[in-house]
Design an enzyme around this catalytic site. Structure first.
Site, PDB file in Angstrom:
ATOM      1  N   HIS A 255     -69.068 -13.833 -28.620  1.00 13.10           N
ATOM      2  CA  HIS A 255     -69.050 -13.526 -27.182  1.00 13.10           C
ATOM      3  C   HIS A 255     -69.719 -14.624 -26.352  1.00 13.10           C
ATOM      4  O   HIS A 255     -70.468 -14.344 -25.416  1.00 13.10           O
ATOM      5  CB  HIS A 255     -69.736 -12.174 -26.925  1.00 13.10           C
ATOM      6  CG  HIS A 255     -69.001 -11.014 -27.517  1.00 13.10           C
ATOM      7  ND1 HIS A 255     -67.979 -10.359 -26.863  1.00 13.10           N
ATOM      8  CD2 HIS A 255     -69.134 -10.401 -28.725  1.00 13.10           C
ATOM      9  CE1 HIS A 255     -67.514  -9.387 -27.634  1.00 13.10           C
ATOM     10  NE2 HIS A 255     -68.190  -9.397 -28.787  1.00 13.10           N
TER      11      HIS A 255
ATOM     12  N   ASP B 299     -72.574  -8.678 -32.568  1.00 12.50           N
ATOM     13  CA  ASP B 299     -71.350  -7.945 -32.898  1.00 12.50           C
ATOM     14  C   ASP B 299     -70.123  -8.850 -32.857  1.00 12.50           C
ATOM     15  O   ASP B 299     -70.112  -9.897 -32.223  1.00 12.50           O
ATOM     16  CB  ASP B 299     -71.150  -6.778 -31.927  1.00 12.50           C
ATOM     17  CG  ASP B 299     -70.910  -7.253 -30.493  1.00 12.50           C
ATOM     18  OD1 ASP B 299     -71.577  -8.220 -30.080  1.00 12.50           O
ATOM     19  OD2 ASP B 299     -70.065  -6.661 -29.799  1.00 12.50           O
ATOM     20  N   GLU B 300     -69.095  -8.409 -33.531  1.00 14.71           N
ATOM     21  CA  GLU B 300     -67.749  -8.984 -33.453  1.00 14.71           C
ATOM     22  C   GLU B 300     -67.731 -10.509 -33.589  1.00 14.71           C
ATOM     23  O   GLU B 300     -67.173 -11.223 -32.757  1.00 14.71           O
ATOM     24  CB  GLU B 300     -67.079  -8.560 -32.138  1.00 14.71           C
ATOM     25  CG  GLU B 300     -66.905  -7.048 -32.025  1.00 14.71           C
ATOM     26  CD  GLU B 300     -66.244  -6.626 -30.727  1.00 14.71           C
ATOM     27  OE1 GLU B 300     -65.489  -5.644 -30.750  1.00 14.71           O
ATOM     28  OE2 GLU B 300     -66.492  -7.266 -29.675  1.00 14.71           O
ATOM     29  N   VAL B 301     -68.349 -11.013 -34.634  1.00 11.23           N
ATOM     30  CA  VAL B 301     -68.316 -12.459 -34.904  1.00 11.23           C
ATOM     31  C   VAL B 301     -66.977 -12.787 -35.557  1.00 11.23           C
ATOM     32  O   VAL B 301     -66.656 -12.276 -36.628  1.00 11.23           O
ATOM     33  CB  VAL B 301     -69.487 -12.877 -35.814  1.00 11.23           C
ATOM     34  CG1 VAL B 301     -69.460 -14.387 -36.038  1.00 11.23           C
ATOM     35  CG2 VAL B 301     -70.813 -12.444 -35.202  1.00 11.23           C
TER      36      VAL B 301
END
Length: 565
Positions: free
Chosen positions: A271, A330-332
């Site tokens: 992100h 999160d969400e790498v």
């Protein structure tokens, strides 16, 4: 409905709508009805059936402390709001007889210098009788919660009578929150939210006794903080859509005065696309043909990455005063790392092979070392993916659990409530940031009723209200304390100034009662919980509207309905 001459039907979200129940007038609507009770519902309360007049302009006050104290400022603010913004008294079955006048407000705070932290005692007791209003609190912040309750209980009398009144007297309330962490996440990257909107939101949170604003300040789309220690602010949508250091200090002070903690988040290594505007060399290049290329992660192989992160964390650590700080995680998107020849060569030299979890472990280990130095005496928070990937982290790390059941994001994880139990038993404190079916994602859905299991992805207020964070965790009573509380989220993809408040309220208030009040009794159905809370929440809508908040209604009717009683 006790305060509106209407009947409102709930509806269940499915292919066809079905009635769930209806508001029915309370049995006694003259001098007391359940909607008079403060929201969230207090731990214990007793009341009578008398009504007392109260005049906020002539009320004498004792025990508030120095004029500059948090309590004194809150008293002045609340009395002003009672005078100017009290909700109209509802239509009643019979005339209200005033049995006396409340002339005095006394406050007694045991520890007025206590700081606002994750362990602050917010308990209070309040008595309302012919002798006045008496508040006893452990800390200044408990006194603030009592003042919020008092404010909610005062009604504007009909114009034919004039003044203000409190029904259901005498009252005795003993109250304290069930969970210490009662938060709402606001996302200011996907859409910039002006400072005035954030301050209004904090005011609404204080009204509902919510105490943590999780500020997801930056993300891939934009970096709206005008950092003075780095050039990252170049990633804002525009020069006008930025928060200065002074803006951040303003909201921290404003929130503190209302008993709301600001917990900032800097989400890495994913992100971070907006970081590449100022520092292209620290963000992994990602081809548009690479899956999830819009979310490229930081490059963990270059020292400059950690130098920029450290400068940013030190700067924010000097602005935000809370003991908690969120580091994201999160969400790498491993696909971008995999597409980088530089990173793949580095992994080969390190002996990682194709195991990108080892590369994330390296990043998180270095990040924690940087954060521990840059943010001394802070409790660090990370999203559950860090735990799920097996990254070795200290026991002191708080894990933010958000992934609902059957979520397709990577890495895979158990159903949300199962994950909460797994994390807690592993020795980590937990923040529950969703429900098994997305109940606490307030950016999804509107309306009344309950979403049928396996049906819509709507967070209807009934779903928000009935989502019990400990259900399905299989935690023993001696481990339930590992759950600090929860957060309702307002992710900003489809939220800006035009709809922030109506998206949030009154569903955030429904969430607030679940966090504050006692757990629903065993065997009480969700439908029964919703039907009991409905008339009270509809009245909260009117109280919030009277304060000028843009709040979504949950039933037909009018908050200004004429009343002669």
């Amino acid at each position: 409905m006790s305060f509106l001459s209407v009947v409102a039907a709930w509806s269940i979200c499915s292919n066809a709508h079905a009635g769930l129940g209806a508001y029915k007038p309370s049995a006694a609507v003259d001098n007391y009805s359940p909607e008079v009770t403060p929201w969230p519902e207090p731990r214990t309360s007793t009341n009578g059936t008398l009504a007392y007049a109260i005049d906020p302009t002539s009320l004498s006050v004792s025990g508030a402390g120095a004029p500059t104290s948090i309590v004194a400022a809150a008293v002045a603010r609340v009395l002003g709001q009672i005078h100017n913004n009290s909700v109209q008294s509802p239509p009643l079955a019979s005339p209200v007889s005033i049995h006396g006048t409340i002339n005095h407000l006394s406050l007694s705070v045991a520890n007025p210098t206590a700081m606002l932290t994750d362990t602050t005692d917010e308990s209070y007791s309040m008595t309302i009788s012919s002798e006045g209003v008496s508040v006893t609190a452990a800390t200044s912040f408990g006194a603030l919660r009592a003042l919020s309750s008092l404010q909610q209980m005062v009604e504007k009398s009909p114009s034919s009578v004039g003044g203000w009144r409190i029904r259901g007297c005498p009252w005795h309330i003993t109250d304290a929150p069930r969970f210490s962490h009662r938060g709402v996440l606001l996302d200011t990257s996907r859409h910039y939210l002006p400072l005035s909107d954030l301050l209004t939101f904090v005011e609404a949170m204080a009204f509902a006794k919510l105490n943590v604003l999780h500020w997801h300040i930056v993300d891939a789309q934009a970096f709206p903080f005008a950092s003075e220690a780095t050039e990252l602010g170049r990633g804002a949508w525009s020069p006008e859509e930025q928060y200065s250091v002074a803006d951040l200090r303003t909201i921290v002070a404003y929130a503190l005065a209302r008993g709301v903690r600001i917990v900032p988040e800097v989400d890495t290594p994913g992100h971070v696309k907006s970081w590449s505007v100022a520092y292209p060399d620290i963000v992994t290049p990602c081809s548009p043909t690479t899956p999830r290329s819009s979310n490229p992660p930081l490059d963990p192989t270059t020292n400059q990455t950690y130098e920029v992160v450290e400068k940013l964390l030190r700067e924010l650590g000097g602005i935000f005063i809370d003991t908690f700080f969120h580091l994201g995680g999160d969400e790498v998107m491993y696909t971008c790392w995999n597409a980088s020849t530089k990173i793949r060569a580095y992994m080969e030299r390190q002996g990682y092979g194709d195991n990108f979890a080892k590369l994330q472990q390296e990043y998180e280990t270095r990040l924690l070392a940087v954060a521990t130095s840059a943010l001394p005496n802070r409790t660090l928070i990370m999203y559950q993916e860090v735990f799920d990937e097996g990254v070795v982290v200290p026991d002191s790390l708080v894990v933010d659990v958000w992934k609902r059941a059957n979520n397709n994001t990577v890495p895979k994880s158990p159903a949300l409530n199962v994950e909460v139990g797994v994390v807690a038993r592993a020795g980590h404190r937990v923040i529950v940031a969703n429900g098994p079916n997305g109940e606490w994602y307030l950016n999804d859905g509107f309306g009344n009723g309950l979403c049928q299991v396996g049906g819509c992805l709507y967070a209807l207020w009934g779903d928000v209200y009935t989502n019990e964070p400990l259900d399905g965790t299989d935690l023993s009573p001696n481990l339930e304390h590992m759950v600090l509380g929860g957060e309702a989220s307002l992710w900003g993809e489809e939220i800006d100034s035009s709809n922030l408040m109506v998206k949030a309220w009154p569903r955030a208030a429904a969430f607030g009662e679940r966090m504050w009040s006692s757990r629903a009794a065993a065997g009480v159905s969700k439908e029964s919980q919703v039907n009991e809370a409905g008339p009270r929440l509809a009245r909260v809508v009117c109280k919030m509207k009277a304060l000028g908040f843009a709040v979504s209604p949950i039933a037909p009717g009018s908050c200004s309905h004429w009343s002669s009683n």
